[in-house]
Design a protein around this motif. Structure first.
Motif, PDB file in Angstrom:
ATOM      1  N   PRO A 216       0.806  -1.230   0.000  1.00 19.10           N
ATOM      2  CA  PRO A 216       0.000   0.000   0.000  1.00 19.10           C
ATOM      3  C   PRO A 216       0.835   1.274   0.000  1.00 19.10           C
ATOM      4  O   PRO A 216       0.435   2.275  -0.600  1.00 19.10           O
ATOM      5  CB  PRO A 216      -0.825  -0.123   1.295  1.00 19.10           C
ATOM      6  N   MET A 217       1.987   1.247   0.666  1.00 17.34           N
ATOM      7  CA  MET A 217       2.847   2.424   0.678  1.00 17.34           C
ATOM      8  C   MET A 217       3.605   2.594  -0.636  1.00 17.34           C
ATOM      9  O   MET A 217       4.055   3.694  -0.953  1.00 17.34           O
ATOM     10  CB  MET A 217       3.840   2.318   1.840  1.00 17.34           C
ATOM     11  N   ILE A 219       2.346   2.063  -3.660  1.00 21.15           N
ATOM     12  CA  ILE A 219       1.415   2.184  -4.786  1.00 21.15           C
ATOM     13  C   ILE A 219       1.912   3.154  -5.869  1.00 21.15           C
ATOM     14  O   ILE A 219       1.829   2.846  -7.061  1.00 21.15           O
ATOM     15  CB  ILE A 219       0.019   2.585  -4.279  1.00 21.15           C
ATOM     16  N   PRO A 220       2.450   4.346  -5.514  1.00 22.98           N
ATOM     17  CA  PRO A 220       2.961   5.215  -6.592  1.00 22.98           C
ATOM     18  C   PRO A 220       4.042   4.551  -7.434  1.00 22.98           C
ATOM     19  O   PRO A 220       4.034   4.652  -8.662  1.00 22.98           O
ATOM     20  CB  PRO A 220       3.503   6.428  -5.827  1.00 22.98           C
ATOM     21  N   GLY A 221       4.985   3.856  -6.790  1.00 26.49           N
ATOM     22  CA  GLY A 221       6.020   3.174  -7.552  1.00 26.49           C
ATOM     23  C   GLY A 221       5.478   2.037  -8.382  1.00 26.49           C
ATOM     24  O   GLY A 221       5.902   1.827  -9.536  1.00 26.49           O
ATOM     25  N   ILE A 222       4.538   1.274  -7.836  1.00 25.19           N
ATOM     26  CA  ILE A 222       3.949   0.159  -8.587  1.00 25.19           C
ATOM     27  C   ILE A 222       3.144   0.689  -9.773  1.00 25.19           C
ATOM     28  O   ILE A 222       3.196   0.123 -10.876  1.00 25.19           O
ATOM     29  CB  ILE A 222       3.067  -0.692  -7.658  1.00 25.19           C
ATOM     30  N   MET A 223       2.397   1.778  -9.573  1.00 16.47           N
ATOM     31  CA  MET A 223       1.649   2.366 -10.680  1.00 16.47           C
ATOM     32  C   MET A 223       2.586   2.866 -11.763  1.00 16.47           C
ATOM     33  O   MET A 223       2.298   2.751 -12.961  1.00 16.47           O
ATOM     34  CB  MET A 223       0.776   3.513 -10.172  1.00 16.47           C
ATOM     35  N   CYS A 224       3.721   3.421 -11.355  1.00 14.94           N
ATOM     36  CA  CYS A 224       4.718   3.860 -12.335  1.00 14.94           C
ATOM     37  C   CYS A 224       5.228   2.666 -13.134  1.00 14.94           C
ATOM     38  O   CYS A 224       5.371   2.740 -14.363  1.00 14.94           O
ATOM     39  CB  CYS A 224       5.864   4.565 -11.616  1.00 14.94           C
TER      40      CYS A 224
END
Length: 303
Positions: A216-217, A219-224
């Motif tokens: 969950p923390m 998420i920005p990197g995974i979305m990238c």
């Protein structure tokens, strides 16, 4: 400091005075928007040319006296040609979506686990393995597709995957998994280890802490990573050109250049219509998730 005010009359007749933004701040904002106009024009100009060319008739395209920057009317014949005389919407577009979704799921899932292991676990050779992953990502695809052909032919002796999009689903992760691993490995290192240790104290296993706390923390990197995987899968050409010959199994990138360019004859109207439609999904995806993309590249998990 000069500023302007705005008077608001409420329902009971009272007048309220609201201060507007200072004049200098309004001028600064206007100057910033004006400075961005050249960049916006530079970024949108190719899409504008694609759209304008796609709505011109063949007679207008072949008339050298007409301006290439606007159309005298709106013609849909090139989009109709794509739908009726090619497999663009029936096969190419569908195949591209299937390959992109499947490859993104496989690459991001495996790459996330590999990145977490390299960022958190301590075992012999972890640094060397991380360097090897990065070097694998740097190897050009023009060198990899030759041995991959042999791999596909060997698998095809048991399962018929040659000349199907399954060959792409198996080969695309070879360059996407190292990229996702390298991208997320640095992002996981920005997440404090103490947060996971607190999860361990609460009874979580390592996988439980990864699923409930770290992901969950991150998420920005995974979305990238997801956006990059979608873009690279959607636009890939070399593997598709080498592995796919059947017209019904082609993706957009291959179908456009093999079916709409014949010798020295370019079907410019249909080419631009196919390019414009093919670029729309990527534009829409980035439009909705640009904040995640930016924060995934520039920000850590904790501020």
């Amino acid at each position: 400091m000069s500023s302007s005010t705005d008077t608001i009359v409420t329902d009971d007749g009272r007048e309220l005075v609201r201060n507007k933004a200072p004049i200098w701040r309004q001028r600064k904002a206007a100057a910033n928007y004006i400075a961005l106009l050249p960049y916006v024009f530079f970024a949108l100009f190719p899409f504008y040319i694609m759209f304008i060319t796609s709505i011109k008739t063949d007679q207008e395209l072949n008339n050298l006296g007409n301006s290439p920057f606007w159309a005298t009317g709106i013609a849909t014949e090139h989009y109709v040609y794509l739908a009726t005389n090619t497999g663009f919407f029936k096969h190419w577009f569908v195949n591209t979506i299937i390959v992109t979704v499947a490859v993104t799921i496989i690459s991001v899932s495996i790459g996330t686990l590999a990145a977490y292991a390299l960022a958190r676990l301590r075992f012999r050779g972890v640094e060397l393995f991380g360097v090897a992953v990065f070097i694998t990502y740097l190897i050009p695809q023009t060198l990899l597709f030759i041995p991959l052909i042999d791999v596909i032919n060997t698998i095809d002796d048991y399962v018929p995957i040659r000349d199907t999009y399954w060959s792409l689903i198996l080969t695309y992760p070879t360059f996407l998994i190292p990229f996702v691993t390298w991208l997320l490995m640095g992002y996981f290192k920005t997440i404090p280890v103490e947060i996971e240790e607190c999860a361990y104290l609460d009874g979580c296993s390592r996988l439980g802490a990864l699923w409930r706390v770290v992901l969950p923390m991150a998420i920005p990197g995974i979305m990238c990573a997801i956006l990059f995987s979608i873009t690279l899968s959607w636009n890939e050409l070399l593997y598709s050109l080498v592995f796919i010959q059947d017209e019904t199994a082609k993706t957009i990138s291959v179908g456009v250049i093999t079916e709409l360019i014949r010798g020295d004859i370019y079907y410019w109207g249909s080419l631009m219509a196919a390019c414009f439609v093919g670029a729309l999904p990527i534009i829409i995806i980035y439009g909705f998730f640009m904040d995640y993309f930016t924060s995934g590249l520039t920000a850590g998990a904790i501020k």
